[in-house]
Design an enzyme around this catalytic site. Sequence first.
Site, mmCIF file in Angstrom:
data_model
loop_
_atom_site.group_PDB
_atom_site.id
_atom_site.type_symbol
_atom_site.label_atom_id
_atom_site.label_comp_id
_atom_site.label_asym_id
_atom_site.label_seq_id
_atom_site.Cartn_x
_atom_site.Cartn_y
_atom_site.Cartn_z
ATOM 1 N N THR A 177 -7.938 7.345 -3.221
ATOM 2 C CA THR A 177 -7.013 6.716 -3.904
ATOM 3 C C THR A 177 -7.430 6.231 -5.344
ATOM 4 O OG1 THR A 177 -6.314 4.971 -1.725
ATOM 5 C CG2 THR A 177 -5.535 4.544 -4.818
ATOM 6 N N ARG A 230 4.041 3.858 7.695
ATOM 7 C CA ARG A 230 2.525 3.011 7.137
ATOM 8 C C ARG A 230 2.653 2.912 5.687
ATOM 9 N NH1 ARG A 230 -1.996 3.730 4.171
ATOM 10 N NH2 ARG A 230 -3.599 1.525 4.569
ATOM 11 N N VAL A 231 2.562 0.893 4.870
ATOM 12 C CA VAL A 231 2.786 1.403 3.381
ATOM 13 C C VAL A 231 1.560 0.869 3.405
ATOM 14 C CG1 VAL A 231 3.457 -0.222 1.638
ATOM 15 C CG2 VAL A 231 4.811 1.688 3.202
ATOM 16 N N GLY A 232 0.327 1.836 2.631
ATOM 17 C CA GLY A 232 -1.039 0.525 2.458
ATOM 18 C C GLY A 232 -1.114 -0.839 1.466
ATOM 19 N N ASP A 233 -2.156 -0.882 1.180
ATOM 20 C CA ASP A 233 -1.640 -1.666 0.438
ATOM 21 C C ASP A 233 -1.823 -1.671 -1.387
ATOM 22 O OD1 ASP A 233 -4.375 0.076 -0.287
ATOM 23 O OD2 ASP A 233 -5.298 -1.096 -1.822
ATOM 24 N N THR A 265 -8.939 -0.019 -4.336
ATOM 25 C CA THR A 265 -9.375 1.247 -3.311
ATOM 26 C C THR A 265 -10.090 0.550 -2.009
ATOM 27 O OG1 THR A 265 -10.612 3.142 -3.377
ATOM 28 C CG2 THR A 265 -11.110 1.710 -4.501
ATOM 29 N N GLY A 266 -10.073 1.567 -1.051
ATOM 30 C CA GLY A 266 -10.673 0.976 0.119
ATOM 31 C C GLY A 266 -9.943 0.723 1.139
ATOM 32 N N GLY A 278 -6.981 0.005 3.393
ATOM 33 C CA GLY A 278 -5.776 -0.604 2.813
ATOM 34 C C GLY A 278 -5.108 -2.197 3.758
HETATM 35 N N1 GLY Z 1 -6.054 0.950 -0.074
HETATM 36 C C1 GLY Z 1 -4.761 3.224 0.004
HETATM 37 C C2 GLY Z 1 -4.432 3.084 1.548
HETATM 38 O O1 GLY Z 1 -5.012 2.472 2.163
HETATM 39 O O2 GLY Z 1 -3.107 2.885 0.863
#
Ligand code: GLY
Length: 313
Positions: free
Chosen positions: A182, A210-213, A232-233, A235
């Site tokens: 990311t 799927r939507v992350g952080d 980052t990491g 999500g």
């Molecule tokens: N940190 C990015 C994701 O997991 O989408």
Amino acid sequence: MPTPRKTLLVHGGCGRRPSTIPEGRDEALARAVAEGLRGKSAIDMVERAARFLEDNPLFNAGTGSVLTLEGHVEMDAAVMTSDLHAGAVGGITGVRHPISVARAVMEKTDHHLLVGEGATKFARHAGFPLYDPRTATRKKRWKELIAKLRAGGEAAEDRYWKRTRSWLERYLSPDERGHRSTIGAVACDAKGRLAVATSTGGIWLKLPGRVGDSPVLGGGTYACEQGAVSATGFGEGILRLGLAKYACDLMRTLPCQKALDRATAFARREGVEAGLIGVDKGGRPGSSKNAPWMPTARSVEGGPGRAPGLPLR
Ligand code: GLY
């Protein structure tokens, strides 16, 4: 109050250090900082830096984003400024610079977050041309992964993310599994305005939708009067902890670096791998991680530039 320092930091994801660092990766981060510094306002600075990285297929954002279980790219991105203006897109397809679409959501709509088809439709209306961010390398890798799943008797079962997760453990290479690339940027401009931008293709073989952080305000991206933070990491974990907002809140009483260190320590205790970059209202930068590696580059007015292996400015 002292004059704020013009500051810009970028990150290129966190995780384990790859066995070989792709050529040009560190230089790209340094060049993203140089590109960002051409912007005058904090929001221009972070958008410019993020667009630059979205165009580099070595990163998992924009061109070079990883593919979903169905072989598409669904990207997440967000921007936010210290006056609490924000825009984000989740699961957007068919655009070259999701970060600029996120900025358009902030500036041209009454909303903060658009997702899926609606986000893509908005991008077209706002004048972003159709673009396929899938690279030949990512398509080839997707085919290999799907072939492995099928050879293992695992049809493209998409009902359970837990199952997807076990596939990732089994089929991705340690480098692919261990590092999430990311991208993110935080900035303070000469007027003391802060901004953050985060952009990602998410994770390999994610379930469509799927939507992350990254596009979730407070999760992977947050800015307020006190500070601006990009995460980052992992999500799902960062999202659950509201990590970017947590770090900004800590900046009320702690210097930027200490606030970020405390936030990543909290994430570690919760079993969440995370890296953060941040800047506070005086333009003081910070970066912290509980993972072994997070490549960053920065420029701090009146301070030493720093990039992995490269002097800045
Ligand atoms: N940190 C990015 C994701 O997991 O989408």
